[in-house]
Design an enzyme around this catalytic site. Sequence first.
Site, short mmCIF file in Angstrom:
data_model
loop_
_atom_site.label_atom_id
_atom_site.label_comp_id
_atom_site.label_asym_id
_atom_site.label_seq_id
_atom_site.Cartn_x
_atom_site.Cartn_y
_atom_site.Cartn_z
N VAL A 199 54.18 35.42 27.03
CA VAL A 199 54.67 34.87 28.05
C VAL A 199 53.43 34.48 29.20
O VAL A 199 53.29 33.30 29.19
CB VAL A 199 55.79 35.46 28.90
CG1 VAL A 199 56.36 34.75 30.35
CG2 VAL A 199 56.89 35.66 28.06
N GLN A 200 53.02 35.35 29.76
CA GLN A 200 51.52 35.20 30.50
C GLN A 200 50.45 35.35 29.87
O GLN A 200 49.44 34.53 30.38
CB GLN A 200 51.58 36.42 31.34
CG GLN A 200 52.48 36.24 32.74
CD GLN A 200 52.35 35.21 33.88
OE1 GLN A 200 50.90 34.82 33.86
NE2 GLN A 200 53.15 34.62 34.31
N GLN A 217 55.47 47.35 26.66
CA GLN A 217 54.32 48.44 27.13
C GLN A 217 54.67 49.87 27.12
O GLN A 217 53.82 50.79 26.89
CB GLN A 217 54.28 47.83 28.80
CG GLN A 217 53.86 46.66 29.29
CD GLN A 217 53.66 46.44 30.53
OE1 GLN A 217 53.70 47.28 31.64
NE2 GLN A 217 53.30 45.24 30.88
N HIS A 274 52.71 42.73 36.80
CA HIS A 274 54.13 43.03 37.09
C HIS A 274 53.83 44.56 37.51
O HIS A 274 53.35 45.39 37.13
CB HIS A 274 55.08 42.87 36.11
CG HIS A 274 56.42 42.94 36.27
ND1 HIS A 274 57.17 42.89 37.52
CD2 HIS A 274 57.69 42.78 35.43
CE1 HIS A 274 58.46 42.78 37.74
NE2 HIS A 274 58.63 42.95 36.49
N GLY A 289 53.72 31.51 32.76
CA GLY A 289 52.43 31.30 32.04
C GLY A 289 51.99 29.95 31.66
O GLY A 289 51.16 29.46 31.74
N GLU A 320 64.03 36.82 40.31
CA GLU A 320 64.59 36.46 39.18
C GLU A 320 66.12 36.35 38.83
O GLU A 320 66.61 35.54 38.31
CB GLU A 320 64.04 37.37 37.89
CG GLU A 320 62.43 37.18 37.78
CD GLU A 320 61.97 38.29 36.67
OE1 GLU A 320 60.71 38.18 36.32
OE2 GLU A 320 62.56 39.28 36.42
N ALA A 333 59.43 46.33 27.95
CA ALA A 333 59.72 47.44 26.86
C ALA A 333 58.81 47.71 26.04
O ALA A 333 58.44 48.81 25.32
CB ALA A 333 61.04 46.90 25.95
#
Length: 356
Positions: free
Chosen positions: A40-41, A103, A124, A153, A212, A101
Amino acid sequence: MAVLNFGGKDENVVTRDEFPLERAQEVLKNETVAIIGYGVQGPGQALNQKDNGINVIVGQRKESKTWDKAIADGFVPGETLFEIEEALERGTIICYLLSDAAQIELWPTVKKHLTPGKALYFSHGFGITFNEQTGIVPPADVDVFLVAPKGSGTSLRRMFLQGRGLNSSYAIFQDATGKAYERVVALGIAVGSGYLFETDFKKEVYSDLTGERGTLMGCIQGIFAAQYDVLRANGHSPSEAFNETVEELTQSLMPLVAENGMDWMYANCSTTAQRGALDWWKKFRDATKPVFEELYASVASGQESQRSIDSNSQPDYREKLNAELAELRDSELWQAGKTVRSLRPENQPAEKELEA
């Protein structure tokens, strides 16, 4: 650092005026920034730093879709693209951009490569703030900080290519080297931030999870669905209901709000629209505020983070997620939207030139 007034309150911010790209390049000239996670990022942050002259490498699992994407984006296996462990070993700043998750799963591997003087970078505050749930506790001899762009991203990259910037927050959790501030701000500038504002890991994740689930995604979808359903139930066509619910907001009004503010929008619409908006906005505020209070309490208690961890760690997570996304995608609301978007002038095929 600059001090600017935000609605009557002074805040410390970092802009490109007092911390230009050249300074960021100088701070990072001897660093190797390892992007771990290219989902994503990762792509936006990696490519923006690369284009800004920062020494960036990507760590990704070989023979995966994201490995292939990194190659397509210009990263070269063995030179700037490596298996995760090799990238962790080479990197002096580890940008930990996997999903929350993922991570948790990879943390034991990451931790053994966090040798003294390195830096651990997040986008984050989740892993650190909820460390009793995640197990992510960095060693004391590394810097730990975050830069959290306020958008996806994709938006970060798109705005960078347009010569613009996406605002980001930054926070320092641990300054082991005495260089954490210079490092984190340099990275914030290098990834393409418009400006940087101060926060801490806990405030970042509390505001992010609330946003979010609230106005950014959960609440706005709920409001869209409610208004669309009421219009449809009262005989309005899907096209009319979608245009009055989504299209006018996203294509006409919100770009103007982004440019000038909601106060300007109110002052520059019809008097009938003004009157109605002024009469009704507080009713919507009062109706939804208890829901936001419940939401924030759920975030602060760790209930939301635990649900995310439990759900996203299940072996059938992706299958269940796809089913939920399909329900959204296949709804009449967003199927109507698909047709409406296809009819925008910019999405029409170019007219063929008349033959002579």
